[in-house]
Design an enzyme around this catalytic site. Structure first.
Site, PDB file in Angstrom:
ATOM      1  N   LYS A 181       2.992 -44.669 -33.215  1.00 30.38           N
ATOM      2  CA  LYS A 181       1.720 -45.070 -33.146  1.00 30.38           C
ATOM      3  C   LYS A 181       2.094 -46.600 -32.804  1.00 30.38           C
ATOM      4  O   LYS A 181       2.940 -47.276 -32.903  1.00 30.38           O
ATOM      5  CB  LYS A 181       1.205 -45.242 -34.551  1.00 30.38           C
ATOM      6  CG  LYS A 181       0.672 -44.014 -35.089  1.00 30.38           C
ATOM      7  CD  LYS A 181      -0.174 -44.182 -36.608  1.00 30.38           C
ATOM      8  CE  LYS A 181      -0.385 -42.667 -36.948  1.00 30.38           C
ATOM      9  NZ  LYS A 181      -1.085 -42.668 -38.429  1.00 30.38           N
ATOM     10  N   HIS A 189      -0.098 -52.477 -35.262  1.00 29.74           N
ATOM     11  CA  HIS A 189      -1.280 -53.337 -35.049  1.00 29.74           C
ATOM     12  C   HIS A 189      -1.079 -54.780 -35.694  1.00 29.74           C
ATOM     13  O   HIS A 189      -0.181 -55.155 -36.047  1.00 29.74           O
ATOM     14  CB  HIS A 189      -2.467 -52.454 -35.884  1.00 29.74           C
ATOM     15  CG  HIS A 189      -2.041 -52.091 -37.603  1.00 29.74           C
ATOM     16  ND1 HIS A 189      -1.613 -53.167 -38.321  1.00 29.74           N
ATOM     17  CD2 HIS A 189      -1.646 -50.982 -38.040  1.00 29.74           C
ATOM     18  CE1 HIS A 189      -1.236 -52.471 -39.463  1.00 29.74           C
ATOM     19  NE2 HIS A 189      -1.289 -51.080 -39.143  1.00 29.74           N
ATOM     20  N   HIS A 204       1.073 -55.245 -38.684  1.00 30.45           N
ATOM     21  CA  HIS A 204       2.591 -55.163 -38.277  1.00 30.45           C
ATOM     22  C   HIS A 204       3.180 -56.462 -37.719  1.00 30.45           C
ATOM     23  O   HIS A 204       4.115 -56.849 -38.234  1.00 30.45           O
ATOM     24  CB  HIS A 204       2.912 -53.977 -37.440  1.00 30.45           C
ATOM     25  CG  HIS A 204       2.431 -52.760 -38.031  1.00 30.45           C
ATOM     26  ND1 HIS A 204       1.784 -51.682 -37.408  1.00 30.45           N
ATOM     27  CD2 HIS A 204       2.927 -52.079 -39.250  1.00 30.45           C
ATOM     28  CE1 HIS A 204       1.823 -50.661 -38.136  1.00 30.45           C
ATOM     29  NE2 HIS A 204       2.433 -50.768 -39.286  1.00 30.45           N
TER      30      HIS A 204
END
Length: 319
Positions: A128, A131, A134
């Protein structure tokens, strides 16, 4: 090199000891001035100790200023309000510090530096994209790491990546059925996200896919060679992508011990929690209940089907 605050503290401490040696005084505290008009540093020592000394705070401040020990640090001290000490530094001291700052390290001998400082941050989920949450964790964590290293601590920076769990069974199904190889070569994470979303869409019409995904996950957990190879590939392409951001920001980690690293420890964690009567069986699951005054939800550490949860992984990580 001793910090300026410690140098000022030492001078004021020596001064007040000369004046009030028979008193059990509160410590000298130095803070950066809130306004440069009021000097470089400030202290409210006179106000904090006026009752102990037995006198007017402003009079105590004047006594300190009039009896300040000879030094090469403080240019002057002005008294403000009810007894604040506004401290101005000598220009020669500042010039000397500028000369030394790139050549000498600051000393922080008063700190207890036993043991390691372990910082867990960034922690993206494999397959993933990172975002903003993070990114926030990455910046804060690395800033803390740099500060602790500057102070002289032995620091271990750990990127606790999300590399284990039910999503990998779904990814394996998606990879085998709907992967576009050209798109995967162009941007692996974006394509893995796409097939994951496609799995979700397809499973609404074909719910049997959820069972297939659980089977593939079980095979991975049991060490199936092909599933293990795919899992490692997902981790590699993800870390390669994350490294582009880390390298731009000058961020490095000492360890990448993700959730999978602690998988084999989790049965022992649950066993220990049961042995110490911290976790109990409830409707087939292993659960930790808290006192009512704690106002905490029960914490499930093992589901009735034997699966572990994030809480179990976190406890194993701490252990």
């Amino acid at each position: 090199m001793i910090t300026i605050e410690k140098q000022i503290e030492k001078i004021l401490l020596e001064t007040v000891k000369n004046l009030y040696a028979d008193k059990e005084l509160k410590p000298v505290e130095i803070t950066v001035a809130t306004n440069e008009k009021f000097g470089d540093f400030q202290s409210n020592f006179a106000m904090m100790n006026s009752k102990i000394i037995g006198g007017n705070p402003r009079a105590i401040a004047e006594n300190i200023v009039n009896n300040l020990v000879i030094n090469e640090v403080i240019d002057k001290i002005e008294i403000a309000g009810p007894g604040f000490l506004n401290i101005f530094l000598k220009d020669s001291l500042l010039g000397d510090i500028v000369k030394k700052i790139s050549k000498e390290k600051y000393e922080f001998n008063e700190l207890n530096m036993k043991g390691d400082v372990i910082i867990d941050y960034s922690s993206p989920n494999i397959a993933k994209r990172m975002h903003i949450g993070h990114l926030r964790s990455t910046i804060i964590g690395d800033s803390i790491k740099r500060m602790y290293k500057f102070l002289g601590y032995n620091v271990v920076a750990d990127n606790h990546i999300g590399d284990w769990g039910t999503q990998f069974g779904k990814l394996i199904i998606g990879y085998r059925n709907w992967l576009n190889q050209d798109a995967y070569k162009e941007n692996a994470i974006e394509e893995l996200e796409r097939v994951y979303v496609e799995f979700t869409r397809q499973s609404e019409e074909h719910p049997e896919l959820e069972d297939q995904a659980r089977e593939e996950l079980k095979k991975l957990q049991d060490g199936d060679q092909e599933n293990y190879r795919l899992w490692q590939e997902f981790i590699k392409v993800s870390l390669d992508e994350y490294e582009k951001l880390y390298s731009r920001m000058g961020i490095t980690f000492d360890t990448y011990y993700g959730e999978s690293f602690y998988h084999n420890l989790m049965p022992g964690v649950v066993a220990e929690l049961e042995e110490k009567k911290i976790a109990v069986e409830d409707q087939g699951a292993k659960v930790v209940f808290f006192a009512e005054e704690d106002k905490l939800h029960p914490c499930i550490v093992q589901k009735k089907d034997g699966a572990f949860l994030y809480a179990t992984s976190d406890i194993a990580t701490v252990k």
